[in-house]
Write a protein that holds these residues in place. Structure first.
Motif, PDB file in Angstrom:
ATOM      1  N   LEU A  39       0.837  -1.201   0.000  1.00  0.00           N
ATOM      2  CA  LEU A  39       0.000   0.000   0.000  1.00  0.00           C
ATOM      3  C   LEU A  39       0.874   1.254   0.000  1.00  0.00           C
ATOM      4  O   LEU A  39       0.592   2.222  -0.710  1.00  0.00           O
ATOM      5  CB  LEU A  39      -0.935  -0.016   1.209  1.00  0.00           C
ATOM      6  N   GLY A  40       1.967   1.224   0.755  1.00  0.00           N
ATOM      7  CA  GLY A  40       2.908   2.342   0.748  1.00  0.00           C
ATOM      8  C   GLY A  40       3.587   2.512  -0.601  1.00  0.00           C
ATOM      9  O   GLY A  40       3.769   3.638  -1.080  1.00  0.00           O
ATOM     10  N   GLU A  41       3.974   1.388  -1.213  1.00  0.00           N
ATOM     11  CA  GLU A  41       4.582   1.458  -2.541  1.00  0.00           C
ATOM     12  C   GLU A  41       3.592   2.028  -3.557  1.00  0.00           C
ATOM     13  O   GLU A  41       3.975   2.823  -4.420  1.00  0.00           O
ATOM     14  CB  GLU A  41       5.064   0.075  -2.982  1.00  0.00           C
ATOM     15  N   LEU A  42       2.337   1.625  -3.444  1.00  0.00           N
ATOM     16  CA  LEU A  42       1.308   2.147  -4.335  1.00  0.00           C
ATOM     17  C   LEU A  42       1.155   3.655  -4.144  1.00  0.00           C
ATOM     18  O   LEU A  42       1.128   4.417  -5.125  1.00  0.00           O
ATOM     19  CB  LEU A  42      -0.021   1.428  -4.075  1.00  0.00           C
ATOM     20  N   ALA A  43       1.067   4.098  -2.911  1.00  0.00           N
ATOM     21  CA  ALA A  43       0.946   5.545  -2.640  1.00  0.00           C
ATOM     22  C   ALA A  43       2.145   6.295  -3.215  1.00  0.00           C
ATOM     23  O   ALA A  43       1.992   7.372  -3.800  1.00  0.00           O
ATOM     24  CB  ALA A  43       0.824   5.793  -1.134  1.00  0.00           C
ATOM     25  N   ASN A  44       3.323   5.720  -3.053  1.00  0.00           N
ATOM     26  CA  ASN A  44       4.525   6.377  -3.559  1.00  0.00           C
ATOM     27  C   ASN A  44       4.489   6.526  -5.081  1.00  0.00           C
ATOM     28  O   ASN A  44       4.926   7.543  -5.617  1.00  0.00           O
ATOM     29  CB  ASN A  44       5.769   5.597  -3.119  1.00  0.00           C
ATOM     30  N   GLU A  45       3.976   5.521  -5.781  1.00  0.00           N
ATOM     31  CA  GLU A  45       3.895   5.595  -7.246  1.00  0.00           C
ATOM     32  C   GLU A  45       2.881   6.642  -7.699  1.00  0.00           C
ATOM     33  O   GLU A  45       3.057   7.265  -8.746  1.00  0.00           O
ATOM     34  CB  GLU A  45       3.558   4.234  -7.847  1.00  0.00           C
ATOM     35  N   THR A  54       6.876  18.707  -7.783  1.00  0.00           N
ATOM     36  CA  THR A  54       6.177  18.959  -9.046  1.00  0.00           C
ATOM     37  C   THR A  54       6.234  17.745  -9.970  1.00  0.00           C
ATOM     38  O   THR A  54       5.605  17.752 -11.025  1.00  0.00           O
ATOM     39  CB  THR A  54       6.782  20.183  -9.770  1.00  0.00           C
ATOM     40  N   LYS A  55       6.987  16.722  -9.573  1.00  0.00           N
ATOM     41  CA  LYS A  55       7.080  15.504 -10.381  1.00  0.00           C
ATOM     42  C   LYS A  55       5.727  14.786 -10.367  1.00  0.00           C
ATOM     43  O   LYS A  55       5.102  14.633  -9.328  1.00  0.00           O
ATOM     44  CB  LYS A  55       8.172  14.596  -9.817  1.00  0.00           C
ATOM     45  N   GLY A  56       5.288  14.344 -11.518  1.00  0.00           N
ATOM     46  CA  GLY A  56       3.997  13.686 -11.640  1.00  0.00           C
ATOM     47  C   GLY A  56       4.026  12.228 -11.210  1.00  0.00           C
ATOM     48  O   GLY A  56       5.082  11.681 -10.875  1.00  0.00           O
ATOM     49  N   PRO A  57       2.879  11.590 -11.248  1.00  0.00           N
ATOM     50  CA  PRO A  57       2.792  10.184 -10.867  1.00  0.00           C
ATOM     51  C   PRO A  57       3.473   9.278 -11.895  1.00  0.00           C
ATOM     52  O   PRO A  57       3.738   9.686 -13.026  1.00  0.00           O
ATOM     53  CB  PRO A  57       1.285   9.925 -10.832  1.00  0.00           C
ATOM     54  N   SER A  58       3.723   8.054 -11.478  1.00  0.00           N
ATOM     55  CA  SER A  58       4.230   7.031 -12.399  1.00  0.00           C
ATOM     56  C   SER A  58       3.165   6.737 -13.439  1.00  0.00           C
ATOM     57  O   SER A  58       1.982   7.066 -13.251  1.00  0.00           O
ATOM     58  CB  SER A  58       4.568   5.757 -11.627  1.00  0.00           C
ATOM     59  N   PRO A  59       3.532   6.094 -14.546  1.00  0.00           N
ATOM     60  CA  PRO A  59       2.527   5.711 -15.544  1.00  0.00           C
ATOM     61  C   PRO A  59       1.445   4.817 -14.918  1.00  0.00           C
ATOM     62  O   PRO A  59       1.710   4.077 -13.964  1.00  0.00           O
ATOM     63  CB  PRO A  59       3.342   4.943 -16.582  1.00  0.00           C
ATOM     64  N   GLN A  60       0.254   4.877 -15.480  1.00  0.00           N
ATOM     65  CA  GLN A  60      -0.882   4.126 -14.938  1.00  0.00           C
ATOM     66  C   GLN A  60      -0.613   2.618 -14.866  1.00  0.00           C
ATOM     67  O   GLN A  60      -1.088   1.968 -13.940  1.00  0.00           O
ATOM     68  CB  GLN A  60      -2.152   4.382 -15.752  1.00  0.00           C
ATOM     69  N   ASP A  61       0.136   2.064 -15.824  1.00  0.00           N
ATOM     70  CA  ASP A  61       0.392   0.622 -15.774  1.00  0.00           C
ATOM     71  C   ASP A  61       1.256   0.256 -14.570  1.00  0.00           C
ATOM     72  O   ASP A  61       1.076  -0.809 -13.969  1.00  0.00           O
ATOM     73  CB  ASP A  61       1.019   0.124 -17.078  1.00  0.00           C
ATOM     74  N   VAL A  62       2.165   1.132 -14.167  1.00  0.00           N
ATOM     75  CA  VAL A  62       2.989   0.899 -12.982  1.00  0.00           C
ATOM     76  C   VAL A  62       2.117   0.975 -11.727  1.00  0.00           C
ATOM     77  O   VAL A  62       2.220   0.133 -10.825  1.00  0.00           O
ATOM     78  CB  VAL A  62       4.151   1.918 -12.915  1.00  0.00           C
ATOM     79  N   ILE A  63       1.258   1.971 -11.675  1.00  0.00           N
ATOM     80  CA  ILE A  63       0.351   2.130 -10.534  1.00  0.00           C
ATOM     81  C   ILE A  63      -0.590   0.941 -10.435  1.00  0.00           C
ATOM     82  O   ILE A  63      -0.823   0.402  -9.345  1.00  0.00           O
ATOM     83  CB  ILE A  63      -0.414   3.470 -10.646  1.00  0.00           C
ATOM     84  N   LEU A 130     -10.509   2.499  -3.464  1.00  0.00           N
ATOM     85  CA  LEU A 130      -9.219   3.130  -3.756  1.00  0.00           C
ATOM     86  C   LEU A 130      -8.863   2.916  -5.225  1.00  0.00           C
ATOM     87  O   LEU A 130      -8.450   3.852  -5.908  1.00  0.00           O
ATOM     88  CB  LEU A 130      -8.118   2.552  -2.853  1.00  0.00           C
ATOM     89  N   GLY A 131      -9.049   1.697  -5.702  1.00  0.00           N
ATOM     90  CA  GLY A 131      -8.780   1.406  -7.117  1.00  0.00           C
ATOM     91  C   GLY A 131      -9.627   2.266  -8.040  1.00  0.00           C
ATOM     92  O   GLY A 131      -9.120   2.809  -9.033  1.00  0.00           O
ATOM     93  N   TYR A 132     -10.893   2.410  -7.713  1.00  0.00           N
ATOM     94  CA  TYR A 132     -11.772   3.250  -8.542  1.00  0.00           C
ATOM     95  C   TYR A 132     -11.299   4.706  -8.492  1.00  0.00           C
ATOM     96  O   TYR A 132     -11.303   5.403  -9.512  1.00  0.00           O
ATOM     97  CB  TYR A 132     -13.222   3.170  -8.070  1.00  0.00           C
ATOM     98  N   THR A 133     -10.890   5.149  -7.313  1.00  0.00           N
ATOM     99  CA  THR A 133     -10.393   6.514  -7.154  1.00  0.00           C
ATOM    100  C   THR A 133      -9.152   6.747  -8.011  1.00  0.00           C
ATOM    101  O   THR A 133      -8.948   7.842  -8.543  1.00  0.00           O
ATOM    102  CB  THR A 133     -10.082   6.796  -5.665  1.00  0.00           C
ATOM    103  N   LEU A 134      -8.340   5.700  -8.167  1.00  0.00           N
ATOM    104  CA  LEU A 134      -7.128   5.801  -8.986  1.00  0.00           C
ATOM    105  C   LEU A 134      -7.414   5.645 -10.479  1.00  0.00           C
ATOM    106  O   LEU A 134      -6.497   5.727 -11.296  1.00  0.00           O
ATOM    107  CB  LEU A 134      -6.106   4.751  -8.530  1.00  0.00           C
TER     108      LEU A 134
END
Length: 160
Positions: A39-45, A54-63, A130-134
Motif C-alpha cells: 500500500l505504501g509502494e502504491l501511494a509512492n507511485e 512537481t514531479k507527476g505520478p508514475s505511468p498508470q500501468d505501474v500504478i 481506492l482502485g476506482y479513485t485511482l
C-alpha cells in the motif's frame, strides 16, 4: 469481478509457495505487513501526497501493477482466515487519493487487530474504492491481477 476465480488463482499461488518454501501456519502477520508495504509502494507511485514536489505520478500501468500486488495479499489474507466471498460491496467514495490511502491504511490496521469477516469485507470494499479513485475499473483490475499472478508463478519457477 469474478471473485471465485480470483480466490482460486490466489489459493493456487499460496499453496505453491507454501509447499516450495516448506511453510507451516498461515503467515497472517507477514501477509498483513506485506499489504502495508504494498500500500505504501502504491501511494509512492501515485505521488498523490507529495505536495512539495512537481514531479507527476508514475505511468498508470505501474500504478495498476502496484495496486494488484496489494490485491494479492488481500486475497491471501482472506484465504488464510477462510473469508472467501463471491462478492464484495463497494465502499464510500473518497474525496481524493490521499483520503483513500489514509482510510485503507486505517482499515488494514483495524483488520489486523480484529480479524473478523466484517472487518475483512470493510477493508476489501475500501481497497476496491481506492482502485476506482485511482481510475481503475473491475475489468482492468481483474486482467491486471491475472497477468501479475502469472508473473508471480514465473518468479517461483525461477526460485524467487
Amino acid at each position: 469481478m469474478n471473485w471465485t476465480t480470483l480466490f482460486d488463482q490466489q489459493r493456487r499461488l499460496d499453496e505453491r509457495i507454501k509447499e516450495e518454501h516448506q511453510l507451516s501456519g498461515n503467515q497472517f502477520d507477514e501477509r498483513l505487513l506485506a499489504l502495508h508495504v504494498e500500500l505504501g509502494e502504491l501511494a509512492n507511485e501515485t505521488r498523490s501526497f507529495k505536495f512539495w514536489s512537481t514531479k507527476g505520478p508514475s505511468p498508470q500501468d505501474v500504478i495498476l501493477e502496484e495496486y494488484v500486488d496489494g490485491m494479492h495479499f488481500l486475497l491471501s489474507l482472506g484465504l488464510a482466515l477462510g473469508y472467501e466471498r463471491e462478492s464484495f460491496p463497494t465502499g464510500s467514495s473518497y474525496l481524493d487519493a490521499t483520503d483513500a490511502f489514509l482510510d485503507v491504511f486505517r482499515k488494514v490496521t483495524n483488520f489486523g487487530l480484529s480479524k473478523t469477516e466484517a472487518m475483512y469485507e470493510t477493508l476489501m470494499a475500501a481497497y476496491l474504492e481506492l482502485g476506482y479513485t485511482l481510475g481503475f475499473n473491475e475489468e482492468l483490475i481483474m486482467m491486471a491481477y491475472m497477468s501479475k499472478n502469472q508473473v508471480n508463478h514465473e518468479r517461483q519457477d525461477q526460485g524467487y
